[in-house]
Design an enzyme around this catalytic site. Structure first.
Site, PDB file in Angstrom:
ATOM      1  N   GLU A 195      20.178  -2.159 -25.310  1.00  0.00           N
ATOM      2  CA  GLU A 195      19.047  -1.832 -26.176  1.00  0.00           C
ATOM      3  C   GLU A 195      18.914  -2.857 -27.304  1.00  0.00           C
ATOM      4  OE1 GLU A 195      17.434   2.075 -28.667  1.00  0.00           O
ATOM      5  OE2 GLU A 195      19.574   1.823 -28.307  1.00  0.00           O
TER       6      GLU A 195
ATOM      7  N   LYS B 206      10.635   4.699 -25.421  1.00  0.00           N
ATOM      8  CA  LYS B 206      11.650   5.703 -25.744  1.00  0.00           C
ATOM      9  C   LYS B 206      11.006   6.987 -26.248  1.00  0.00           C
ATOM     10  CE  LYS B 206      16.007   5.930 -28.398  1.00  0.00           C
ATOM     11  NZ  LYS B 206      16.912   5.097 -29.230  1.00  0.00           N
TER      12      LYS B 206
ATOM     13  N   CYS C 229      18.847   5.002 -24.660  1.00  0.00           N
ATOM     14  CA  CYS C 229      19.817   5.473 -25.648  1.00  0.00           C
ATOM     15  C   CYS C 229      19.758   6.973 -25.924  1.00  0.00           C
ATOM     16  CB  CYS C 229      19.686   4.662 -26.931  1.00  0.00           C
ATOM     17  SG  CYS C 229      21.174   4.723 -27.968  1.00  0.00           S
TER      18      CYS C 229
END
Length: 298
Positions: A48, A121, A158
């Site tokens: 990331e 995300k 994540c």
């Protein structure tokens, strides 16, 4: 006996430390991608926000200058590299969608250098040292796998790792792999036993996604100490990137404290074999899951 055809995919990842020198970080990333391709990788996954330090430790408006458009400098450079090496690349970009509107975005570069798709995300944390809500608008593209020449990639980022719903929705949409670029670590001030529990939980929850969905998981984390811009303890990113098979079995594990580029073969046909033995999708009771769309069951 009928011969079976084994469909394998050589997958590489780049786990690296970063500095404030974004150009040097990116040059190192490109060099490591080339090494992975030289070892046979046809899909290379990056961590990331790989171009620089994890800037979300504090809320600093000047950090928005790090954002870029898609297409933009990163995707153009990686597109040229993907075409030269004949590989698919999963990269991570601090996306500037418009003035005052930014996303934490994973972008997939196809073997011909084109953009195959992107994932913004969806789950955005706001915790000490991880003030991402200041920087990132939650994604609006949903949980849609990205079709590529090497398979249908279910890419999450994540904090998404902790949500079984995200992995399940990707699997239900036909993802062949679950992929998690990530940036997670310890505070140096935390107790040793707490550090162990945190890292073990991070690994366990992702292996559980592999098991519950009968899919391989690729998780790529950064490594090394990064200072706190406000002078705090900073973060020690714990590396530990790994690839797991559809029963959660480890296929490859990286170091907890060193940069590493590695390649492993994934048998993509094994998911069907596992799902025949463990048919979780068949036995889901969707007629009793309506409460899952509530915040909480009062």
């Amino acid at each position: 006996m009928q011969n079976s055809v084994v469909k394998t995919l050589q997958v590489g990842f780049v786990q690296q430390s970063c500095t404030a020198d974004t150009a040097a970080n990116f040059a190192k990333t490109i060099a490591q991608i080339s090494i992975a391709a030289g070892q046979g990788a046809k899909l290379v996954v990056l961590q990331e926000l790989h171009r620089g330090l994890y800037f979300c430790q504090q809320e600093i408006a000047a950090h928005f200058d790090l954002a870029e458009t898609i297409p933009g400098p990163s995707t153009q450079a990686l597109g040229t590299l993907a075409q030269e090496l004949d590989i698919v690349i999963v990269a991570s970009v601090f996306e500037k969608r418009a003035v005052g509107l930014h996303h934490n975005t994973a972008v997939v570069i196809e073997r011909d250098g084109s953009i195959a798709g992107k994932y913004r995300k969806m789950h955005i944390p706001d915790d000490p040292g991880y003030y991402e809500k200041f920087y990132f608008t939650p994604g609006d593209l949903g949980f849609q796998p990205i079709q590529t020449s090497v398979g249908k990639l279910g890419i999450l980022v994540c904090w998404d790792q902790w949500f079984p719903e995200a992995a399940r929705l990707m699997a239900m949409a036909g993802a062949e792999l679950l992929i998690y670029p990530t940036a997670i670590g310890w505070s140096p001030n935390e107790a040793a036993d707490e550090k162990v529990r945190q890292r073990d939980a991070w690994i366990t929850v992702q292996r559980a996604h592999a098991i519950a969905n009968g899919l391989p998981v690729i998780s790529v984390n950064r490594v090394g100490h990064e200072p706190d811009p406000a002078g705090g303890a900073g973060l020690n990113f714990w590396g530990s990137s790994f690839v797991a098979g559809p029963q959660g079995e480890f296929l490859l594990c990286a170091s907890v404290d060193q940069g590493e580029t590695a390649v492993v073969a994934i048998d993509l046909l094994r998911s069907e074999q596992v799902r025949r033995m463990w048919p979780y999708l068949r036995d889901r009771r969707i007629d009793h899951y309506s409460d899952l769309v509530k915040i909480y069951r009062d």
